[in-house]
Structures are given as C-alpha cells and as structure tokens.
Design an enzyme around this catalytic site. Sequence first.
Site, short mmCIF file in Angstrom:
data_model
loop_
_atom_site.label_atom_id
_atom_site.label_comp_id
_atom_site.label_asym_id
_atom_site.label_seq_id
_atom_site.Cartn_x
_atom_site.Cartn_y
_atom_site.Cartn_z
N ASP A 1 4.18 -1.84 -2.53
CA ASP A 1 5.05 -2.73 -1.78
C ASP A 1 4.41 -4.12 -1.65
O ASP A 1 3.21 -4.24 -1.45
CB ASP A 1 5.27 -2.13 -0.38
N GLU B 1 -10.63 5.64 -13.70
CA GLU B 1 -11.67 6.63 -13.41
C GLU B 1 -11.07 8.04 -13.38
O GLU B 1 -11.65 8.99 -13.95
CB GLU B 1 -12.30 6.30 -12.06
#
Length: 555
Positions: free
Chosen positions: A223, A273
Amino acid sequence: MTGTHRQVDGVSLKRIDTHRWWRDAVIYQVYVRSFLDSTGDGIGDLAGVRAGLPYLKKLGVDGIWLSPFYPSPQHDHGYDVADYCGVDPVFGDLDEFDRLMATARRLGIRVLLDIVPNHCSSEHPWFREALASPPGSPARARFHFADGRGPDGSEPPNNWHAMFGGPAWSRVTEADGRPGQWYLHMFTPEQPDWSWRNPEIPAEFERILRFWLDRGVDGFRIDVAAGLYKHPELPDSDDPEADARTRDSVNPLAWNQPEVHDVWRHWRAICEEYTARDGHDRLLVGEVSVPSAREHAKYVRPDELHQAFFFDLLSAPWEADAFRKVISEAMEDIAGTGSTVTWVLNNHDQVRTVTRYGEPTPQGSGLGAARARAAALLMLALPGAAYIYQGEELGLPEVVDLPDDVLTDPIFRRTGSRARIRDGCRVPLPWSGQASPFGFTSGAESAKPWLPQPEYFAMYTTDRALDDTRSFWHLYRDGLQLRSALPQLGEGTLHWLESEPGVLAFDRGDGLVCAVNFTTADIPAPVPGAPLLASGPCPAGVLPGSTAAWWLTDH
C-alpha cells in the site's frame, strides 16, 4: 527471452532468461469483508475466503491478494493497522489463516498479503506510547511529530492536505492537559504516518515481512508504495489546493522521495533470500501513484519491486487513441526495465468498470457492460500480469444510491461529500438466491451484510453467472483458459496493426490477434473468419461496436 542488456537510469539490465510465475500471473483481489461471511455477523472473513477458493480455482486465476485482515479499529477498513502480525477477531485467527494457506496450496493458488508500511492505526501500541511520551522522546521519533506554527503553536507545521480531506496534521493534548505538538497523517487522523528516517521502522517491517514469509505467503501487495519518506524539512507545498483536490499522490514533498527506493531494494533482497532457499519466487507488487510511466519504471528496476500496478489503463477514457497511448508508454518504459507491466481495470478504491464506462444509473448500462467486457478481453490479451477485482467477473455495477446513513468511507466522514467515496464498489458479493443477503451470509441469526445489497443484485449472483454461458464470468473464465493454454499470451511483446479510426488492433505473435472496437458502429473485422473468443456476438467478418475479439490466424 534473450540475454541482451540495456541501460535504464544508469542501471545495466539483463533480460530474464527463465519464466517466473509472477510475470504473467492473473491475480484476483479479495476484499475480505465483502467476499463471503462464514459466521453470520454480516462481515466477510478468512473462513469465507477459504470456502470460496474452489470458485476461484474454477475461474482460473493464479493467485489471490487479500485486503488487510490484521487487528484494527477499522476506521479505514483495515488500512489502519494496530498489529501487523495478527488477525482481527472479526476475520478469524492465525489458525484459520493457516488453514486458508493450506487449502490454497492444495488448489495451486498463490496468496499475497496487503501490507501497509506508510502509516499505522492510532491504536498501534507504538503510537499510544508516543502520545504518552514527551516531545523529543524516542517514542515520538517513530512518527512525524512537530511543533505548530504561530505564537501559541496553534497552526499546523505546514500546509499539507490529507488525501481523504482536511489538513494532514492533528494536534495532541500533552500529559499536563495543555495543547501540544502536531502529528502527520496523510490519510486520516486515525492513521499516523511512520517516520522511515528512524531506523526502528525499517527494522520493524523486516520483522513483519519475515513473520508472514515464514508462514508461507507468496508475496505482498504494498500500500502507498511511493510514500513512506517525506521531505526531511517538511516544508510548505507550493500548490496545497491541488493536493486537496485529489486523493492521488500529487504532493511531491510527501510522495516519491528518492530514499523510498532503498526500502524496496532491501525488501527485494529479503524475498531473494527466501527464493534462494527453495527456488520459489516471492512477489512484491506496489501501489505506485506517480506522474508518468517513466517514474513508474524506476520502482520495478531489477533490484526493486517485481511489479507495480499501472493505473493509467484504469484511468484512460474509453477512446482508442487514449488506450493506445498508455499501453505504448507502459510497454516502452516499464517493460523496458525487464519487469512486466501489471495491468488493472479496477480495485477497491475505484468506481466499478461497468458504471465507469457507461451511464451512472443504479443498475449500470448496456453500453457500460459491453465496454467493460471488451476492456476485460483487451487486458487479458496484453503482455504482462493482470489483476481482477472481486465482482468484476460478475459484471457488478457500482452501487450509486447507498443512503448517507450507511456510508462508512472515511472520505465521506472527512469531507461530507459523496464525490469520491468508495463504498459503492465494496458492497458484499451476491452468491445465490433472489433476495439479500444473496448467500453472502447465512444462518437463522445472521446479521445483515455490513453494506446493503440492492435488489437488482439478484441478476448478478455467482450461481446465475455460472449457469449462463453468455455471462461476464464465462467470458473471464474462457479468456483465462486461453491465456493459460496459448504461449502467445502472457508476457512478451505486441505489435500494433493498421486499423480503422476508433479501433485498436495488435498482434501477439504466432498468429494471435486482438482487436477492440471503441466505437458504437460495426466495422469489418481485421481478420477473416470467426474469432477464437469475443466479448459479445461477433459474426465472421464483422467487429461490432464496443466489442473486443481474439483471432488465431494461419499467419
């Protein structure tokens, strides 16, 4: 795709060599409180979403984006977050979320969460601590607290306006009872903005991301992704009246600051990752409101967000030249980064497509419906990813005649105007039956839906749509099936074809042609023979007005 390189803003970009699921995914936006209610309280919930997943699997989407379900006082229906690592009891609990994830995994549906990093709830523990702490304290440094102007500090620190109406500052009462400092809120006073220049904030959001990634989510819709950082000196805006006229992000002092790109580089590294552990891409898609496609492209460079919503298609008027312009700019500037364009026609903040393209009548217009069907087929034919807002696959119109006493949008509360309110696109979905609640909620003691459904929703129930092969639902389902089956669709390129005025036509390669007639008059079809799929009746050799069609030619 090839391994060629190019330079964009000084960054060397390499074309993606392998297919990544998000590059041409179709994601369905679930506005949780309006999707399906499992408890009878009149508000949709996570168990309702889980029950609706087979419906979405049948429709053919690749994933879902869930609106915020975190603990919240619901001043902005969950976009005022009090706890980023929990589930509000009105929507369920973490065990129910885990069950939803397990069902989605079994059905092959990916799950994105909506994360709100620009602001939190005024009931967040850190903001409560800030209110109880003195000026200059570490607790207040997590937010934007400042002294007021004028001899008694009674004027806001600057002239910024909030996106939902009124000033962007509210004054607090200090512990001794005297009027005190002001705090910044770019939306409502119940949504104080975080200060991302404080290292505690990025560290806290890394913790939040990892909490949900460890729980198995496939990524995040972000957002206000162009927000977060404000000009460090918080100076006056040169044009505060322009800032007040729109809820789009136009104040350059509060949005699109250069430091925000460092946040997305760090979040991308976190996702990479996790991807390195199991080979499964996690997606970051941003709500990015910026002045141009060129600015938009900076957010989707290879080490930042994977994608960002391209709102220019949504805001384009129903004109062939306007659509061609925004599509061309997106393909040049955004796809040129190595990302793919993320197309949208609607979301929980916008007037529904049927109403936006037609006459503003309570039940929508036939012209608006025809144009919305054509726009859907156009969007699904464009290179890149696409997002579908719930109910668009039913052809739902905007509910334009909700009485004032049921409106819940903070924009209405802040401005007293209905001009930009969003309740009309958030009315709960109709599932079955001839009268409200239309299967949205059930049980002898069930409450009424949190927003009232009009009687004419009986024409738009999912049961009725699935039974009618001419419905919006079948158009979306057929388009999604072909998109999945045909390698020409999804990511890639397009080539514009010569066409008559008021018509867009393009080639997706290997004989796949899409054409859209933006006029109301029939024209000769650009391709002979019957179409593979059309948004309305489309006899061979003719492309009727307000119609889109796909053809598969022999080259």
